[in-house]
Design an enzyme around this catalytic site. Structure first.
Site, mmCIF file in Angstrom:
data_model
loop_
_atom_site.group_PDB
_atom_site.id
_atom_site.type_symbol
_atom_site.label_atom_id
_atom_site.label_comp_id
_atom_site.label_asym_id
_atom_site.label_seq_id
_atom_site.Cartn_x
_atom_site.Cartn_y
_atom_site.Cartn_z
ATOM 1 C CG HIS A 166 3.061 7.966 10.991
ATOM 2 N ND1 HIS A 166 3.801 7.188 10.150
ATOM 3 C CD2 HIS A 166 2.651 9.042 10.256
ATOM 4 C CE1 HIS A 166 3.852 7.754 8.948
ATOM 5 N NE2 HIS A 166 3.171 8.885 8.998
ATOM 6 C CD GLU B 7 3.826 4.571 12.713
ATOM 7 O OE1 GLU B 7 4.996 4.982 12.653
ATOM 8 O OE2 GLU B 7 3.101 4.467 11.701
ATOM 9 C CG HIS C 84 7.808 5.317 10.737
ATOM 10 N ND1 HIS C 84 6.698 6.051 10.425
ATOM 11 C CD2 HIS C 84 8.865 6.099 10.434
ATOM 12 C CE1 HIS C 84 7.072 7.229 9.946
ATOM 13 N NE2 HIS C 84 8.390 7.286 9.943
ATOM 14 C CD GLU D 26 7.380 1.254 8.937
ATOM 15 O OE1 GLU D 26 6.678 1.011 9.943
ATOM 16 O OE2 GLU D 26 7.167 2.225 8.187
HETATM 17 C C1 GEM Z 1 5.586 4.214 5.955
HETATM 18 S S1 GEM Z 1 7.227 4.623 6.149
HETATM 19 C C2 GEM Z 1 7.626 5.532 4.662
HETATM 20 C C3 GEM Z 1 8.157 4.711 3.574
HETATM 21 N N1 GEM Z 1 8.779 5.584 2.652
HETATM 22 C C4 GEM Z 1 10.002 6.083 2.839
HETATM 23 N N2 GEM Z 1 10.434 7.022 2.021
HETATM 24 N N3 GEM Z 1 10.721 5.638 3.803
HETATM 25 C C5 GEM Z 1 4.742 5.433 5.678
HETATM 26 O O1 GEM Z 1 5.064 6.529 6.107
HETATM 27 O O2 GEM Z 1 3.749 5.235 5.003
HETATM 28 C C6 GEM Z 1 4.956 3.355 6.976
HETATM 29 C C7 GEM Z 1 4.638 3.984 8.283
HETATM 30 O O3 GEM Z 1 3.784 4.837 8.369
HETATM 31 O O4 GEM Z 1 5.203 3.613 9.315
HETATM 32 ZN ZN ZN Z 2 4.802 5.444 10.458
#
Ligand code: GEM
Ligand code: ZN
Ligand code: CA
Length: 451
Positions: free
Chosen positions: A187, A190, A322, A395
């Site tokens: 992303h 991030e 992330h 995260e």
């Molecule tokens: C989340 S991280 C994804 C959560 N789902 C799984 N399977 N791990 C996202 O992608 O929405 C948050 C983020 O963007 O950091």
């Molecule tokens: Zn992310």
């Protein structure tokens, strides 16, 4: 079983969408949003904003909220924080929620029209641009050629190199050692995750031979780091001089002015299965026109598959980094069920036990990712569901938007990357037999490989 959301979302959303598209800019201003700076053409130049949404308290309610196409950035007991376009914010209000707009990311001086900004703004210059990141990696490879090697595994939509760095003793040989994968920056906004990858590259090279744990690790494992899955998005996020709150890649969408696919909804496992992504190119969580349609996802999928040797996937454990929320997440994201097809009780227990141990070391909150909300097409679901790799999503810092959200100052980089050192080492150390986490190594790993 947890409650399921009743159907009919498509019709409702279509109605809401036409409503919100018809709404003039004045509507956003009436809701307290400042007028937008005039931008050049293209629909995607409208900056999304963060909102605190009071109300959704269950995973099912959050999944329904995510179906507006907004991304959910924080989950609290009585509220969530989302990133939403004007249309998505309107759709969320139509679900009956009260939205409070949060401050925008710090704005640096706007660049002159057409000018390309080359660096992060003041207060953020410690973050690495793509050029700085490339240079730092090349310097490390030159300095530590015996234990670090670089491969270009493919290119992004705009043609930037996507790298895989290998760390191991005898790095030029493919030895029969358990392999570990760390990925970052799916992303765009991030940015701290690229710093995490660079921290690991620095730490695992400079401490080899002096730090016992690092030395043992490189002697007995092959560690792969893909430091930047979305270089186009990352550069786009900073290139105006103001952070753009950009999430997706920069791939155009046929028949739409909206740019980008959410890479973490594009992986080829249960793609688009379960209301955990969007089919609208304008949405934050657009899954793309087909599974693995994003070149960046193709490149990394192909790389991971290339680690299947004699029918056995060599990569055993993985973390995808992330920001933000300070969470340790494990699969599956596509279902609320803890066990089922593709996830036995022992496998679930291994994920949960190891996830909790890592969380105990970095102070994050451990949970199955669907506890937050349903996601389909996420990398960890693919890595586990398709490749049987014990894959986690971290995260990182901060825990909330009040501490900087996606854009914490560069002064936090050293502390917030080093914070994950022990968790990363744990995951690499257990890669020879993850089932050791639940004491079942004899049952699952006897006589296999070496550790
Ligand atoms: C989340 S991280 C994804 C959560 N789902 C799984 N399977 N791990 C996202 O992608 O929405 C948050 C983020 O963007 O950091
Ligand atoms: Zn992310
Ligand atoms: Ca080796």
């Amino acid at each position: 079983m947890r409650p399921r959301i009743p159907g009919g979302r498509t019709t409702v959303l279509a109605a809401l969408l036409s409503l919100s598209l018809a709404a003039p800019i004045a509507a956003a201003q009436a809701q307290g949003a400042p007028p937008h700076r005039p931008t050049s053409a293209a629909a995607d130049t409208e900056l999304p904003h963060q909102y605190e949404v009071t109300g959704p308290t269950t995973a099912a309610a959050r999944t329904a909220l995510a179906a507006t196409g907004a991304s959910i950035d924080e989950v609290h007991a009585r509220a969530v924080v989302v990133t939403a376009s004007r249309a998505q914010a309107a759709a969320a209000r139509q679900l009956g929620y009260v939205l409070r707009r949060l401050p925008d990311p710090p704005a640096a001086k706007p660049a002159a029209p057409g000018a390309k900004v080359k660096d992060f703004p003041p207060g953020y210059t410690g973050y690495h641009t793509y050029a700085e990141e490339t240079k730092e990696i090349d310097t490390l490879v030159a300095k530590y050629p015996a234990i670090l090697s670089k491969q270009v595994i493919g290119t992004s939509h705009e043609g930037r190199d996507i790298l895989a760095l290998k760390l191991s003793k005898n790095v030029t040989k493919d030895e029969n050692e358990p392999e570990v994968l760390f990925t970052a920056h799916q992303h765009a906004r991030e940015h701290l995750t690229v710093e995490m990858a660079l921290y690991l590259l620095n730490e695992l090279t400079s401490k080899y031979g002096s730090d016992d744990r690092v030395t043992k690790l490189l002697d007995s494992r092959e560690i792969w780091i893909v430091p930047d899955l979305n270089p186009d998005g990352g550069e786009y996020d900073i290139s105006s001089g103001n952070f753009r709150m950009w999430r997706k890649n920069r791939q155009p969408n046929a028949g739409s002015n909206e740019v980008g696919t959410d890479l973490n909804r594009n992986w080829d496992f249960k793609w688009g299965c379960c209301n955990g992504s969007s089919d609208d190119p304008g949405d934050e969580t657009y899954r793309g026109p087909s599974a693995a349609s994003a070149p960046e996802v193709q490149v990394v999928s192909k790389f991971v598959r290339s680690r299947i040797v004699n029918g056995t996937q060599q990569i055993k454990t993985a973390i995808d980094f992330h920001t933000y929320s300070e969470l340790v997440l494990w699969p599956f994201g596509f279902t609320n069920d803890e066990t089922g097809p593709g996830m036995t009780q022992d496998e679930h227990d291994t994920f949960a036990t190891l996830g909790k141990k890592m969380a105990a070391s970095n102070g994050y909150t451990p949970e199955q990712s669907s506890e937050l909300y349903i996601t389909d097409g996420a990398i960890d679901d693919w890595l586990w569901g398709d490749q049987r790799i014990f894959a986690y999503t971290f995260e990182m810092y901060p825990s909330s938007s009040g501490s900087g959200g996606f854009y914490p100052k560069d002064s936090v980089i050293p502390k917030e990357t080093a914070r994950n050192r022990d968790a990363v080492l744990q995951l690499a150390e257990i890669a020879d037999c993850p089932y050791r986490a639940i004491g079942k190594q004899d049952q699952y790993c006897k006589g296999k490989g070496k550790g």
